[in-house]
Each structure stands twice: as C-alpha cells, then as structure tokens.
Enzyme design. Structure first.
Site, mmCIF file in Angstrom:
data_model
loop_
_atom_site.group_PDB
_atom_site.id
_atom_site.type_symbol
_atom_site.label_atom_id
_atom_site.label_comp_id
_atom_site.label_asym_id
_atom_site.label_seq_id
_atom_site.Cartn_x
_atom_site.Cartn_y
_atom_site.Cartn_z
ATOM 1 C CD GLU A 50 -3.210 0.490 0.283
ATOM 2 O OE1 GLU A 50 -2.699 1.562 -0.156
ATOM 3 O OE2 GLU A 50 -4.412 0.207 0.135
ATOM 4 N NE ARG A 80 -5.765 -2.575 8.883
ATOM 5 C CZ ARG A 80 -5.633 -1.979 7.705
ATOM 6 N NH1 ARG A 80 -5.052 -0.784 7.619
ATOM 7 N NH2 ARG A 80 -6.091 -2.562 6.601
ATOM 8 C CG ASN A 124 -6.630 1.668 5.261
ATOM 9 O OD1 ASN A 124 -5.849 0.718 5.280
ATOM 10 N ND2 ASN A 124 -7.439 1.882 4.248
ATOM 11 C CD GLU A 162 -12.732 -4.941 4.910
ATOM 12 O OE1 GLU A 162 -13.674 -4.886 4.093
ATOM 13 O OE2 GLU A 162 -11.594 -5.376 4.614
ATOM 14 C CG ASN A 204 -8.557 2.654 0.898
ATOM 15 O OD1 ASN A 204 -7.363 2.629 1.172
ATOM 16 N ND2 ASN A 204 -9.300 1.561 0.893
ATOM 17 C CG ASP A 229 -7.265 0.279 -2.039
ATOM 18 O OD1 ASP A 229 -6.893 1.114 -1.194
ATOM 19 O OD2 ASP A 229 -7.165 -0.952 -1.845
#
Length: 286
Positions: free
Chosen positions: A20, A100, A102, A121, A148, A197
């Site tokens: 990522e 968490r 992201n 999620e 995201n 994303d």
C-alpha cells in the site's frame, strides 16, 4: 478512453501481504511504500535500485515525509512521528479496540488527513481525521467503513476521497481555511469492475484510482469521465502515485492477502513508465 495494455514494469518483486501507500519523497529521490499487515515501511531508489526496510511495532497504514525530515506514520493506535535520528514519539495516540490506521495523505497546507477502519470492516467503524503539526485533531468524517484514497487538485480547491465499499470517488470543495464542504460523487465504479482504493491526482487535475479486485488503475477527468485504463495482471491493486525525477512514472502497489492462489506478481511494486505527469507531494508540517 484509452488503454495502455501491459506497459508496466516490475520495480520491486516482492510478496507484500498488503502492499500500500506509495509516496514519492522529492527530498531523497526515493519511493516510500508499505506492507500494512506485516508492519513494514519500504523505500526504493529507482536511480540505483537500492531498497531499505523498516519494521514498525504496529500495523502501519501510511508513511509520509515530514518537512524537517523523518516520517509521520498512521499506525494502529494513532499518529506517530519518526525523527531523522530514528527516534519515535506519538503525535496523537488514541487506541480503539478493533480499529487501525489506513491510508493517509498530506494536504497542500501541510496537514495530515488520516483514515481509519475496523479490522472486521464493520460499516461506519472508521473515520477521516485532519491532524496539524502540533497534534491538533479534527474529525472530518465519522461514518466511514474503509477510509482510503485522498488527494487534492493541483490548485488546491478540490479534494477527492474514496470510502472503498461505496464504490464511489467523491469530491469536496476546499474552503479558505483548508476544510472541506459540498461532498458529491465524482465517479462510481460499476459492478464487477472492482472497488476504488488508493488514489492520486496528476498535473492535469485528473484522478487516478487503483481498483481492488479490479486488476487495473483508472484515470478520471475532473468532470468524472473515464479516459484511461491501465490493466494489470494482479487482481488486488491497492494504490498509485507518481514518482521519479520528473514525476512521470506511475508506481502501483499490490496485495496478495485473501488470495488462495496469488499471481506471482501479487504483492510487488509495479511501475508504468511515462504514464503522465504528477505533482510533487507536500510534506507534513510537523
């Protein structure tokens, strides 16, 4: 609309579980990228091929350069600062069980816009929060599922954002004080084409988005029209960013998490040379 076929190269052959967050660091001429669930921050120097690896003590959703050197990290329990001498300290610590950090991005004013999500999620379990260099936190969105991609237009008047399960890339107006208002859809990813994303914005103001379970990167114009598709052989394409000395190469991260028989390139860092022209990312002012 045009497609580039298979005009990509492998920058780093890797098996990142959840690759990522590609980010070009103009100060060092290196690309930062992550393996979130393996708690790793990678760097890659395209001029020499040199790579480094740093392990973090928590899952790391984003790592961005700081104006004075070092990194700002979006970690499981909050926002951390890594100084140039490798000293770590918390800027804002707020652990929430089951949640968490992201993706995150630095705004033109030097603030960090950091997203969170629940590990399971659960709908509405995440947030998008704006952090300034002194640690001040302001919640921008509090009903997010998987926070995201976030990015700004070259002139700083628009902000783009993706809450992945919505299948939308949304656009906001940026107000005079750097906040946002007027949320509305820019583009909707059709059923069967994946989920938006990570994203980045190029010098033409077009929005590039990586498609999770879509095996591609797409570019949308500021009007929301799809005008370019870069197909890739890996299904879980996670994020993209322009890098290289002229900011013309599009770097793309990928993942192998949840795939019973991942493609050999799943988890690698890919690059599309000469894909366009990016904008130098600002550093975090803290």
């Amino acid at each position: 609309m045009t497609a580039t076929g298979t005009a990509f190269e492998v920058a780093v052959h890797a098996e990142a579980f959840l690759g990522e967050g590609p980010t070009w660091d103009p100060a060092t001429g290196r690309l930062l990228w992550l393996d979130i669930l393996n708690s790793r921050v990678h760097t890659y120097d395209p001029a020499t091929g040199r790579r480094t690896l740093r392990r973090t003590e928590q899952h790391v959703g984003a790592a961005k350069p700081r104006a004075g050197g070092g990194l700002v990290l979006n970690l499981r329990d909050g926002i951390g600062l890594l100084d140039p001498d490798d000293t770590f300290r918390w800027l804002h610590r707020e652990p929430v069980p089951g949640r968490r950090g992201n993706d995150a991005a630095v705004a033109p004013d030097g603030s960090l816009w950091a997203g969170t999500m629940r590990y399971d999620e659960a709908p509405g379990g995440g947030t998008l929060t704006r952090f300034t260099g002194d640690g001040t936190a302001e919640t921008v969105l509090d009903d997010v599922t998987v926070s995201n991609g976030t990015g700004w237009s070259p002139d700083g008047t628009l902000m783009y954002y993706a809450d992945t399960p919505t299948r939308r890339i949304d656009v906001f107006d940026v107000t005079a004080d750097g906040r946002v208002a007027g949320r509305r859809p820019l583009a909707v990813i059709e059923d069967g084409a994946g989920f938006p994303d990570g994203l980045c914005v190029d010098a033409d103001g077009c929005v590039w988005t990586a498609l999770w379970d879509g095996g591609a990167v797409r570019r949308y114009t500021p009007a929301g029209d799809l005008d370019r598709v870069v197909p890739l052989p890996v299904p879980r394409v996670t994020a993209c960013a322009f890098g290289g000395p002229d900011l013309t190469d599009l770097y793309v991260t990928t993942a192998r998490v949840g795939l019973p028989a991942p493609h050999p390139l799943a988890g690698s860092l890919l690059v599309v040379p000469g894909a366009g022209r990016g904008v130098a990312p600002p550093a975090f002012a803290g």
